[in-house]
Design a protein around this motif. Structure first.
Motif, PDB file in Angstrom:
ATOM      1  N   ASP A  19       0.818  -1.204   0.000  1.00  0.00           N
ATOM      2  CA  ASP A  19       0.000   0.000   0.000  1.00  0.00           C
ATOM      3  C   ASP A  19       0.861   1.267   0.000  1.00  0.00           C
ATOM      4  OD1 ASP A  19      -2.250   1.578   0.018  1.00  0.00           O
ATOM      5  OD2 ASP A  19      -2.479   1.499   2.196  1.00  0.00           O
ATOM      6  N   PHE A  20       1.456   1.564  -1.168  1.00  0.00           N
ATOM      7  CA  PHE A  20       2.128   2.841  -1.317  1.00  0.00           C
ATOM      8  C   PHE A  20       2.073   3.286  -2.764  1.00  0.00           C
ATOM      9  CE2 PHE A  20       5.841   0.034  -1.993  1.00  0.00           C
ATOM     10  CZ  PHE A  20       6.499   0.650  -3.051  1.00  0.00           C
ATOM     11  N   ARG A  21       2.235   4.584  -2.940  1.00  0.00           N
ATOM     12  CA  ARG A  21       2.245   5.174  -4.277  1.00  0.00           C
ATOM     13  C   ARG A  21       3.410   6.132  -4.341  1.00  0.00           C
ATOM     14  NH1 ARG A  21      -0.924  10.265  -3.983  1.00  0.00           N
ATOM     15  NH2 ARG A  21      -1.654  10.030  -6.110  1.00  0.00           N
ATOM     16  N   ASP A  62       1.937   6.543   6.569  1.00  0.00           N
ATOM     17  CA  ASP A  62       2.770   6.952   7.690  1.00  0.00           C
ATOM     18  C   ASP A  62       3.985   7.806   7.342  1.00  0.00           C
ATOM     19  OD1 ASP A  62       1.129   5.435   9.432  1.00  0.00           O
ATOM     20  OD2 ASP A  62       2.208   3.627   8.840  1.00  0.00           O
ATOM     21  N   LEU A  63       4.583   7.603   6.172  1.00  0.00           N
ATOM     22  CA  LEU A  63       5.827   8.304   5.886  1.00  0.00           C
ATOM     23  C   LEU A  63       6.109   8.449   4.399  1.00  0.00           C
ATOM     24  CD1 LEU A  63       8.819   6.053   5.949  1.00  0.00           C
ATOM     25  CD2 LEU A  63       6.878   5.210   7.194  1.00  0.00           C
ATOM     26  N   SER A  64       7.106   9.294   4.119  1.00  0.00           N
ATOM     27  CA  SER A  64       7.614   9.494   2.760  1.00  0.00           C
ATOM     28  C   SER A  64       9.020   8.912   2.691  1.00  0.00           C
ATOM     29  CB  SER A  64       7.680  10.987   2.434  1.00  0.00           C
ATOM     30  OG  SER A  64       6.411  11.563   2.483  1.00  0.00           O
ATOM     31  N   TYR A  65       9.379   8.343   1.541  1.00  0.00           N
ATOM     32  CA  TYR A  65      10.684   7.697   1.400  1.00  0.00           C
ATOM     33  C   TYR A  65      11.007   7.528  -0.076  1.00  0.00           C
ATOM     34  CZ  TYR A  65       7.481   3.725   1.004  1.00  0.00           C
ATOM     35  OH  TYR A  65       6.453   2.904   0.644  1.00  0.00           O
ATOM     36  N   ILE A  66      12.215   7.053  -0.362  1.00  0.00           N
ATOM     37  CA  ILE A  66      12.625   6.722  -1.726  1.00  0.00           C
ATOM     38  C   ILE A  66      12.439   5.208  -1.887  1.00  0.00           C
ATOM     39  CG2 ILE A  66      14.533   6.663  -3.374  1.00  0.00           C
ATOM     40  CD1 ILE A  66      13.763   9.513  -2.665  1.00  0.00           C
ATOM     41  N   ALA A  67      11.802   4.791  -2.971  1.00  0.00           N
ATOM     42  CA  ALA A  67      11.594   3.368  -3.229  1.00  0.00           C
ATOM     43  C   ALA A  67      12.239   2.993  -4.562  1.00  0.00           C
ATOM     44  CB  ALA A  67      10.104   3.052  -3.267  1.00  0.00           C
ATOM     45  N   ASP A  84       2.449  13.463  -1.497  1.00  0.00           N
ATOM     46  CA  ASP A  84       2.959  14.294  -0.411  1.00  0.00           C
ATOM     47  C   ASP A  84       4.354  13.810  -0.022  1.00  0.00           C
ATOM     48  OD1 ASP A  84       3.123  16.150   1.632  1.00  0.00           O
ATOM     49  OD2 ASP A  84       2.049  14.875   3.052  1.00  0.00           O
ATOM     50  N   HIS A  85       5.366  14.293  -0.722  1.00  0.00           N
ATOM     51  CA  HIS A  85       6.753  13.910  -0.447  1.00  0.00           C
ATOM     52  C   HIS A  85       7.578  15.183  -0.358  1.00  0.00           C
ATOM     53  CE1 HIS A  85      10.734  12.158  -0.901  1.00  0.00           C
ATOM     54  NE2 HIS A  85      10.194  10.973  -0.679  1.00  0.00           N
TER      55      HIS A  85
END
Length: 108
Positions: A19-21, A62-67, A84-85
């Motif tokens: 569950d991330f975009r 919960d958070l923003s990150y690099i994938a 929202d990053h």
């Protein structure tokens, strides 16, 4: 083997399984990360290396990150809403027609 990228920088995508975009900001034509990273993926879920891999400015609840995600695990995001990053404004000029415009300084 998947030989051409289905997504481009600025495209908003969603992971098929998790569950991330995120927003694509770079593409490797084939796997270009460490062997340790690759081996850490459970074997039953491990993608083939001979396909495009995408660098994403990603977010979940919960958070923003690099994938770093294989093409086989991405689908187009149907929401077309903003991601929202904190690095969005540094990489992109804004959201237009459901995709981000890559700043000229970051174009190859």
């Amino acid at each position: 083997m998947i030989d051409r990228a289905h997504f481009a920088p600025g495209d908003i995508v969603r992971h098929r399984l998790f569950d991330f975009r995120g927003v694509v900001f770079d593409i490797d034509p084939v796997f270009a990360n460490s062997d340790e990273w690759y081996e850490a993926i459970p074997e039953a879920m491990r993608p083939v290396k001979e396909q495009p891999f995408y660098h994403l400015l990603a977010e979940n609840e919960d958070l923003s990150y690099i994938a770093y995600v294989s093409q086989q695990n991405l689908v187009a995001d149907g929401d077309h809403g903003p991601v929202d990053h904190p690095q969005i404004d540094a990489m992109f000029d804004g959201l237009e027609h459901g995709r981000y415009r890559l700043r000229a300084i970051h174009r190859h």
